[in-house]
Design a protein around this motif. Structure first.
Motif, short mmCIF file in Angstrom:
data_model
loop_
_atom_site.label_atom_id
_atom_site.label_comp_id
_atom_site.label_asym_id
_atom_site.label_seq_id
_atom_site.Cartn_x
_atom_site.Cartn_y
_atom_site.Cartn_z
N HIS A 52 0.79 -1.21 0.00
CA HIS A 52 -0.05 -0.06 0.15
C HIS A 52 0.98 1.36 0.04
O HIS A 52 0.40 2.28 -0.53
CB HIS A 52 -0.99 0.01 1.23
N ASN A 53 1.89 1.23 0.84
CA ASN A 53 2.79 2.26 0.76
C ASN A 53 3.29 2.67 -0.63
O ASN A 53 3.68 3.87 -0.70
CB ASN A 53 3.83 2.39 1.78
N GLN A 54 3.85 1.51 -1.18
CA GLN A 54 4.33 1.81 -2.61
C GLN A 54 3.41 2.43 -3.41
O GLN A 54 3.71 3.47 -4.07
CB GLN A 54 4.82 0.50 -3.23
N TRP A 55 2.19 1.77 -3.37
CA TRP A 55 1.03 2.76 -4.24
C TRP A 55 0.86 3.98 -3.94
O TRP A 55 0.84 5.00 -4.73
CB TRP A 55 -0.31 1.87 -3.91
N MET A 56 0.78 4.60 -2.46
CA MET A 56 0.52 5.92 -2.15
C MET A 56 1.82 6.72 -2.70
O MET A 56 1.76 7.87 -3.06
CB MET A 56 0.70 5.73 -0.63
N SER A 111 -6.57 -3.60 10.95
CA SER A 111 -6.93 -2.28 10.55
C SER A 111 -5.60 -1.80 10.06
O SER A 111 -4.73 -2.45 10.05
CB SER A 111 -7.22 -1.57 11.55
N GLU A 112 -5.75 -0.62 9.35
CA GLU A 112 -4.56 -0.07 8.45
C GLU A 112 -4.73 1.20 8.71
O GLU A 112 -5.74 1.98 8.63
CB GLU A 112 -4.81 -0.30 7.16
N ILE A 113 -3.43 1.96 9.14
CA ILE A 113 -3.30 3.48 9.32
C ILE A 113 -2.46 3.88 8.21
O ILE A 113 -1.51 3.25 8.04
CB ILE A 113 -2.93 3.95 10.50
N CYS A 114 -2.63 5.00 7.59
CA CYS A 114 -1.80 5.66 6.74
C CYS A 114 -1.53 7.04 6.83
O CYS A 114 -2.53 7.81 7.14
CB CYS A 114 -1.88 5.13 5.24
N SER A 115 -0.30 7.75 6.46
CA SER A 115 -0.28 9.33 6.53
C SER A 115 0.86 9.77 5.65
O SER A 115 1.80 8.96 5.28
CB SER A 115 0.09 9.68 8.04
N GLY A 167 2.56 -4.50 10.71
CA GLY A 167 3.57 -4.45 9.41
C GLY A 167 3.80 -2.76 9.40
O GLY A 167 2.97 -2.13 9.34
N ILE A 168 5.29 -2.37 9.14
CA ILE A 168 5.41 -0.80 8.82
C ILE A 168 6.28 -0.67 7.68
O ILE A 168 7.32 -1.19 7.61
CB ILE A 168 6.08 -0.53 10.41
N SER A 169 5.65 0.20 7.08
CA SER A 169 6.62 0.72 5.90
C SER A 169 6.55 2.13 5.81
O SER A 169 5.57 2.95 6.19
CB SER A 169 5.68 0.31 4.38
N VAL A 170 7.66 2.57 5.58
CA VAL A 170 8.00 4.22 5.46
C VAL A 170 8.88 4.36 4.08
O VAL A 170 9.95 3.47 3.72
CB VAL A 170 8.57 4.68 6.69
#
Length: 192
Positions: A52-56, A111-115, A167-170
């Motif tokens: 998801h982070n790659q997509w964002m 759940s998923e959180i993103c920012s 799972g944490i992606s930055v």
């Protein structure tokens, strides 16, 4: 060959970067000061968060900001991969991502959180400095904790019969850090 590279990234990359480890430390510190047990890292959730982070990070910044603020015309926000990115396999929802990476079988909840967070200290606009990884990790958790919905996910309580995995992606791109954290609550005996 180019079309295969992004997909291979998702299947084989689950190692955490130093910044992601700092976010994990900051997250667990925040949970500790709130009298909660630490979270455990999961390779499957790491892959879902990375996806998801790659997509964002590939979506146009202004469009992503709009999705995070107001959603799209169907009311879907940034958790839903509604923008088609060339050479990328969109997985529509957090549930679809979790299932794709095998993380949602026999669980209690997910759940998923993103920012999006600035990776630079903007106090001096003439000469902005990149924040240290430790400070940036604390800024990311601080930003999440300032949102009541995100804070609720960060501070999920677990009892003697359950455990919380993440799972944490930055990803840093153009002085912006894109962050996704995927949470799964399981029974104590289950590992994901």
């Amino acid at each position: 060959m180019y079309k295969v590279i992004p997909l291979l990234f998702f299947f084989f990359s689950c190692a955490q970067s130093k910044l992601e480890l700092e976010v994990l430390k900051a997250l667990n510190h925040y949970r500790k000061v709130n009298y909660l047990a630490p979270v455990n890292i999961s390779d499957a959730l790491q892959k879902a968060a990375n996806h998801h982070n790659q997509w964002m990070s590939l979506v146009e910044f202004s469009v992503l900001t709009q999705l995070m603020t107001n959603g799209n015309e169907d009311g879907l926000g940034a958790h839903y991969e509604t923008i088609d990115v060339p050479n990328f396999k969109e997985l529509f929802s957090p549930k679809e991502r979790g299932e794709f990476y095998g993380a949602l079988h026999d669980i209690l909840s997910y759940s998923e959180i993103c920012s999006i967070t600035k990776a630079v200290d903007t106090k001096n606009p003439i000469s902005p400095k990149f924040l240290s990884e430790e400070r940036l990790a604390h800024e990311i958790i601080k930003k999440f904790s300032s949102s009541s919905d995100h804070n609720e996910e960060i501070l999920q309580n677990i009892d003697n019969n359950s455990q919380l995995f993440v799972g944490i992606s930055v990803i840093t791109k153009n002085e912006i850090d894109y962050t996704t954290i995927f949470f799964v609550l399981t029974n104590k005996q289950k590992n994901i």
